[in-house]
Write a protein that holds these residues in place. Sequence first.
Motif, PDB file in Angstrom:
ATOM      1  N   THR A   5      -0.329   6.253   1.507  1.00 38.81           N
ATOM      2  CA  THR A   5       0.546   5.837   2.604  1.00 38.81           C
ATOM      3  C   THR A   5       1.581   6.927   2.803  1.00 38.81           C
ATOM      4  OG1 THR A   5       0.265   3.484   2.125  1.00 38.81           O
ATOM      5  CG2 THR A   5       2.197   4.120   3.405  1.00 38.81           C
ATOM      6  N   ALA A  14      -1.519   4.763   6.849  1.00 40.45           N
ATOM      7  CA  ALA A  14      -2.522   4.944   5.803  1.00 40.45           C
ATOM      8  C   ALA A  14      -3.371   6.164   6.149  1.00 40.45           C
ATOM      9  CB  ALA A  14      -3.401   3.710   5.677  1.00 40.45           C
ATOM     10  N   GLU A  24      -5.463   9.911   9.375  1.00 37.41           N
ATOM     11  CA  GLU A  24      -4.974   8.551   9.557  1.00 37.41           C
ATOM     12  C   GLU A  24      -6.134   7.585   9.828  1.00 37.41           C
ATOM     13  OE1 GLU A  24      -1.658   7.977  12.148  1.00 37.41           O
ATOM     14  OE2 GLU A  24      -0.675   9.853  11.539  1.00 37.41           O
ATOM     15  N   THR A  25      -6.028   6.388   9.217  1.00 34.54           N
ATOM     16  CA  THR A  25      -7.075   5.377   9.368  1.00 34.54           C
ATOM     17  C   THR A  25      -6.800   4.404  10.507  1.00 34.54           C
ATOM     18  OG1 THR A  25      -6.032   3.743   7.909  1.00 34.54           O
ATOM     19  CG2 THR A  25      -7.408   5.443   6.862  1.00 34.54           C
ATOM     20  N   HIS A  27      -4.161   2.243  10.262  1.00 31.86           N
ATOM     21  CA  HIS A  27      -3.462   1.126   9.638  1.00 31.86           C
ATOM     22  C   HIS A  27      -2.064   1.578   9.227  1.00 31.86           C
ATOM     23  CE1 HIS A  27      -7.796   0.556   9.108  1.00 31.86           C
ATOM     24  NE2 HIS A  27      -7.548  -0.737   9.235  1.00 31.86           N
ATOM     25  N   ARG A  28      -1.112   0.630   9.189  1.00 32.74           N
ATOM     26  CA  ARG A  28       0.280   1.019   8.936  1.00 32.74           C
ATOM     27  C   ARG A  28       0.506   1.488   7.502  1.00 32.74           C
ATOM     28  NH1 ARG A  28       0.354  -4.543   8.891  1.00 32.74           N
ATOM     29  NH2 ARG A  28       1.208  -5.514   6.996  1.00 32.74           N
ATOM     30  N   ASP A  29      -0.335   1.055   6.571  1.00 32.76           N
ATOM     31  CA  ASP A  29      -0.212   1.484   5.184  1.00 32.76           C
ATOM     32  C   ASP A  29      -1.485   1.097   4.443  1.00 32.76           C
ATOM     33  OD1 ASP A  29       0.097  -1.273   4.230  1.00 32.76           O
ATOM     34  OD2 ASP A  29       2.172  -1.149   4.902  1.00 32.76           O
ATOM     35  N   ALA A  32      -2.266  -2.685   4.331  1.00 30.73           N
ATOM     36  CA  ALA A  32      -2.878  -3.208   5.555  1.00 30.73           C
ATOM     37  C   ALA A  32      -4.343  -2.788   5.651  1.00 30.73           C
ATOM     38  CB  ALA A  32      -2.103  -2.719   6.778  1.00 30.73           C
ATOM     39  N   LEU A  33      -4.660  -1.580   5.231  1.00 31.10           N
ATOM     40  CA  LEU A  33      -6.053  -1.130   5.218  1.00 31.10           C
ATOM     41  C   LEU A  33      -6.888  -2.011   4.299  1.00 31.10           C
ATOM     42  CD1 LEU A  33      -8.416   0.868   5.685  1.00 31.10           C
ATOM     43  CD2 LEU A  33      -7.415   2.291   3.868  1.00 31.10           C
ATOM     44  N   THR A  36      -8.209  -5.294   5.524  1.00 32.67           N
ATOM     45  CA  THR A  36      -9.220  -5.227   6.576  1.00 32.67           C
ATOM     46  C   THR A  36     -10.601  -5.487   5.986  1.00 32.67           C
ATOM     47  OG1 THR A  36      -7.911  -3.558   7.739  1.00 32.67           O
ATOM     48  CG2 THR A  36     -10.246  -3.747   8.348  1.00 32.67           C
ATOM     49  N   TRP A  39     -12.995  -2.566   4.227  1.00 30.62           N
ATOM     50  CA  TRP A  39     -12.006  -1.488   4.316  1.00 30.62           C
ATOM     51  C   TRP A  39     -12.588  -0.144   3.912  1.00 30.62           C
ATOM     52  CZ3 TRP A  39     -11.031   1.206  -0.094  1.00 30.62           C
ATOM     53  CH2 TRP A  39     -11.302   0.574  -1.327  1.00 30.62           C
TER      54      TRP A  39
END
Length: 281
Positions: A5, A14, A24-25, A27-29, A32-33, A36, A39
């Motif tokens: 992150t 993330a 970057e994926t 996702h905010r971190d 959060a990833l 999913t 993931w």
Amino acid sequence: MKLATIRTAGATAAVRIDGDTATETGHRDVGALLATPDWQAAAAAASGATHAVDALDYAPVVPQPGKILCVGLNYRNHILEMGRELPAYPTLFAKYPEALVGPYDEITLPAASDAVDWEAELAVVIGAPVRHADRETAAAAIAGYSVLNDVTARDWQYRSPMWLQGKTFEATTPFGPLLVTPDEADPAAGLTLSGAVDGETVQQAETSDLVFDAAELVSYVSTILTLKPGDVIATGTPGGVGHARKPQRYLADGQTLTTSVAGIGELRNVCRTEKTERTSA
């Protein structure tokens, strides 16, 4: 796979790390990833903005875990050298997310404590909901491993038989920089865990010396409650903590605490004495 992150302009993101590049994926971190579905595939397919790894500003790898569970007395050699018997069950306590800082952030030495100590640890990060798990199911629920230092105010820890108050002072616990998936890191094979203060090694052990390994801990905790993606288990620290030394040693303003697990990552944190300010709602 390696995940992190990072801090971006006014936010976090993330990223999947490949060599010198972080992607970057979306996702905010990392927390959060991990929440999913599938993931791993989402991280593998990441195609967002890219960053040079050497310019990254890392946040805690999971900035807001729902649970941070910690284990005491979990390295065989340390327990035996103290003349104690190996425990039949894990000793568990907790931290709160406010304790976490990034892998290169400053550690706050609480103004209320004169006995802040180091505890280098391997961290387990959960990647799937798990409850009443056998060993195989527990192992499959592990997203990966990271590095954590359970910095502890010993004078507060031992004010009562319950350790929590010494374990979760704000901005004391560095965590990261990476989550490394189990296919790339196997603590059971023996990864070297070490801690150093101003370059002097004060702790060193092999993760294969854990009494209760990662899968056992996940299985045990899942009997008590449901572990969810992003939850963290800090697996315990070996010998060499400052409180057990003669004379006792504690962290001081300006010192650098370095914590590493071979194949997973390294934390480097300067300690700064807290400047207290009263706040009110």
